[in-house]
Design a protein around this motif. Structure first.
Motif, short mmCIF file in Angstrom:
data_model
loop_
_atom_site.label_atom_id
_atom_site.label_comp_id
_atom_site.label_asym_id
_atom_site.label_seq_id
_atom_site.Cartn_x
_atom_site.Cartn_y
_atom_site.Cartn_z
N GLY A 190 0.80 -1.21 0.00
CA GLY A 190 0.00 0.00 0.00
C GLY A 190 0.84 1.26 0.00
O GLY A 190 1.85 1.37 -0.70
N ALA A 191 0.43 2.21 0.86
CA ALA A 191 1.12 3.50 0.92
C ALA A 191 2.53 3.36 1.47
O ALA A 191 3.36 4.26 1.30
N ASN A 192 2.81 2.25 2.11
CA ASN A 192 4.14 2.03 2.69
C ASN A 192 5.07 1.30 1.74
O ASN A 192 6.07 0.72 2.17
N TYR A 193 4.75 1.32 0.44
CA TYR A 193 5.54 0.56 -0.53
C TYR A 193 7.00 0.98 -0.51
O TYR A 193 7.35 2.16 -0.53
N THR A 194 7.87 -0.03 -0.44
CA THR A 194 9.31 0.18 -0.60
C THR A 194 9.83 -0.85 -1.58
O THR A 194 9.21 -1.90 -1.79
N SER A 195 10.97 -0.58 -2.16
CA SER A 195 11.56 -1.49 -3.13
C SER A 195 12.37 -2.60 -2.45
O SER A 195 12.88 -3.49 -3.12
N GLY A 196 12.50 -2.55 -1.14
CA GLY A 196 13.33 -3.51 -0.42
C GLY A 196 14.71 -2.98 -0.12
O GLY A 196 15.50 -3.64 0.56
N ASP A 197 15.00 -1.75 -0.59
CA ASP A 197 16.33 -1.17 -0.32
C ASP A 197 16.53 -0.87 1.15
O ASP A 197 17.68 -0.76 1.62
N ASP A 198 15.44 -0.72 1.89
CA ASP A 198 15.55 -0.42 3.32
C ASP A 198 15.53 -1.70 4.17
O ASP A 198 15.32 -1.63 5.38
N PHE A 199 15.77 -2.84 3.54
CA PHE A 199 15.76 -4.11 4.27
C PHE A 199 16.71 -4.10 5.47
O PHE A 199 16.33 -4.55 6.56
N PRO A 200 17.94 -3.61 5.35
CA PRO A 200 18.82 -3.59 6.53
C PRO A 200 18.22 -2.80 7.70
O PRO A 200 18.35 -3.21 8.86
N GLU A 201 17.56 -1.67 7.39
CA GLU A 201 16.94 -0.87 8.45
C GLU A 201 15.75 -1.62 9.06
O GLU A 201 15.56 -1.58 10.29
N GLN A 202 14.97 -2.30 8.22
CA GLN A 202 13.85 -3.08 8.74
C GLN A 202 14.34 -4.21 9.64
O GLN A 202 13.73 -4.50 10.67
N LEU A 203 15.42 -4.85 9.22
CA LEU A 203 16.00 -5.93 10.02
C LEU A 203 16.44 -5.39 11.38
O LEU A 203 16.19 -6.02 12.43
N GLU A 204 17.06 -4.24 11.38
CA GLU A 204 17.51 -3.63 12.64
C GLU A 204 16.32 -3.32 13.55
O GLU A 204 16.37 -3.54 14.76
N GLN A 205 15.23 -2.82 12.95
CA GLN A 205 14.03 -2.54 13.74
C GLN A 205 13.46 -3.82 14.35
O GLN A 205 13.07 -3.85 15.52
N LEU A 206 13.40 -4.88 13.54
CA LEU A 206 12.88 -6.16 14.02
C LEU A 206 13.71 -6.69 15.18
O LEU A 206 13.17 -7.13 16.21
N GLN A 207 15.02 -6.64 15.03
CA GLN A 207 15.89 -7.10 16.11
C GLN A 207 15.70 -6.28 17.38
O GLN A 207 15.73 -6.80 18.49
N ALA A 208 15.46 -4.98 17.20
CA ALA A 208 15.24 -4.10 18.36
C ALA A 208 13.98 -4.51 19.12
O ALA A 208 13.95 -4.49 20.36
N TYR A 209 12.94 -4.89 18.39
CA TYR A 209 11.71 -5.33 19.06
C TYR A 209 11.95 -6.60 19.86
O TYR A 209 11.47 -6.73 21.00
N PHE A 210 12.70 -7.54 19.30
CA PHE A 210 13.01 -8.77 20.04
C PHE A 210 13.88 -8.47 21.27
O PHE A 210 13.75 -9.12 22.31
N GLU A 211 14.74 -7.48 21.14
CA GLU A 211 15.65 -7.14 22.24
C GLU A 211 14.98 -6.25 23.30
O GLU A 211 15.55 -6.03 24.37
N GLY A 212 13.80 -5.72 22.98
CA GLY A 212 13.11 -4.83 23.92
C GLY A 212 13.58 -3.40 23.86
O GLY A 212 13.34 -2.62 24.80
N SER A 213 14.23 -3.02 22.75
CA SER A 213 14.74 -1.66 22.62
C SER A 213 14.04 -0.88 21.51
O SER A 213 14.54 0.16 21.07
N GLY A 214 12.90 -1.37 21.04
CA GLY A 214 12.16 -0.68 20.00
C GLY A 214 11.38 0.51 20.54
O GLY A 214 11.31 0.72 21.75
N PRO A 215 10.77 1.28 19.65
CA PRO A 215 10.01 2.45 20.08
C PRO A 215 8.76 2.09 20.89
O PRO A 215 8.29 2.89 21.70
N VAL A 216 8.24 0.90 20.66
CA VAL A 216 7.14 0.35 21.47
C VAL A 216 7.51 -1.09 21.80
O VAL A 216 8.49 -1.63 21.31
N ARG A 217 6.71 -1.74 22.62
CA ARG A 217 7.02 -3.10 23.04
C ARG A 217 6.25 -4.12 22.18
O ARG A 217 5.05 -3.95 21.93
N ALA A 218 6.94 -5.14 21.75
CA ALA A 218 6.32 -6.26 21.03
C ALA A 218 6.01 -7.35 22.05
O ALA A 218 6.92 -7.99 22.56
#
Length: 336
Positions: free
Chosen positions: A133-161
């Motif tokens: 949808g409106a959040n379409y990306t080409s996948g170039d930001d995959f490293p940043e997305q991976l870092e965000q995902l890891q942060a959620y697992f580690e408990g250091s994300g902007p919100v808690r998973a």
């Protein structure tokens, strides 16, 4: 130039399963999921290490689009085999959602869940736009997305998973080229390569991974798993006939007419042009087809080339019993 790693025997490494939850001609998704359960239960009994399902969309012959749901279904009907994604296409999703989904799976099935991540859409561009949808990306930001995902697992994300925070879920990077090979090496992560549809890139990507690997807390040395098509039967002729189903599937994708998995045919060469045959042979170049003796020889040769730490077996066969039997033969070949 050969990869500079110790040579291994197929009898000494783990074998795992990649399941695309194929919908056969005239079949239904319900039947596909029942077949997946039967295959997972058999391969668990045979000693396979893990059972992964893949995210694909807008494909009439693949039922695993809701990948996390399928993983939960398979895990609920097995007891020891690791179950995971091969993979989740992270640019299709919010990292928070994936952290929550896999945190939930890990809470339900502790110590059995793997999270394999890819950056391709797992579909065509039109469907990718519909997914993102409106959040379409080409996948170039995959490293940043991976870092965000890891942060959620580690408990250091902007919100808690929750579930997700603090979950100890192995994350693999998947690839069919050099991008994820280099990234997983830089981050000291395990790497899974899709040789089942990208054979030409297999050795260059693995070499990139092995040579550039940086040790991490979880992995002191590189760990590579390679997915490969294997179709085994009692005779070479029978295996070749069974293999015409996957060949038809790839042929239909080349023609932009994806279909359900077709029954085997004896006259496949008559159904395609010489050019299509050449492209098909190239795309399925690493596919291993044959009787147990031939599969054993080809499989060891494949391992000698790739120096992989684990092999993931993909077997797209129209007949469910023949598919089960192929995995049984492979287990016997590698001494499981």
């Amino acid at each position: 130039m050969p990869i500079n790693r110790p040579t291994k025997s197929i009898n000494d490494i783990p074998f795992s399963v990649l399941d695309l939850a194929s919908i056969v001609q005239g079949g239904t998704p319900s039947q596909s999921f029942q077949h997946s359960i039967e295959l997972a239960q058999l391969t668990e009994k045979l000693g396979y290490k893990r059972y992964w399902v893949a995210e694909h969309h807008n494909m009439p012959g693949i039922a695993s689009s809701a990948t996390s749901v399928v993983i939960g279904h398979v895990a609920a009907h097995t007891s020891t085999i690791r179950v995971g994604s091969g993979g989740i296409m992270l640019p299709n999703h919010s990292p928070l959602v994936i952290a929550e989904q896999f945190g939930t799976l890990e809470a339900m099935f502790p110590g059995r869940i793997d999270l394999g991540l890819g950056r391709a859409p797992g579909t065509d561009q039109r469907t990718a736009h519909a997914l993102r949808g409106a959040n379409y990306t080409s996948g170039d930001d995959f490293p940043e997305q991976l870092e965000q995902l890891q942060a959620y697992f580690e408990g250091s994300g902007p919100v808690r998973a929750i579930p997700g925070e603090g979950a100890n879920i192995p994350i693999w990077l998947l690839g069919s080229s050099g991008f994820s090979a280099r990234l997983s090496a830089q981050l000291g992560m395990p790497f899974a390569f899709a040789s089942h549809f990208s054979p030409e890139n297999t050795l260059p990507a693995l070499e990139l991974y092995y040579e550039n690997f940086q040790p991490s807390n979880d992995y002191k040395e590189p760990y590579a798993m390679v997915a490969v098509n294997i179709i085994a039967a009692d005779t070479d002729e029978e295996a070749e006939l069974l293999a015409t189903s996957i060949k038809q599937s790839f042929l239909n994708m080349m023609r932009n007419t994806p279909s359900q998995l077709q029954p085997p045919v004896k006259n496949l060469d008559e159904l395609m042009s010489p050019y299509e045959k050449a492209v098909l042979e190239k795309q399925l170049g690493s596919t291993i087809i044959g009787s147990p003796s031939n599969v054993k020889k080809k499989l060891q040769s494949f391992l000698d080339e790739t120096k992989a730490d684990e092999i993931m077996v993909s077997t797209m066969v129209y007949d469910h019993n023949a598919r089960l039997y192929s995995h049984q033969l492979v287990a016997e070949i590698v001494g499981k």
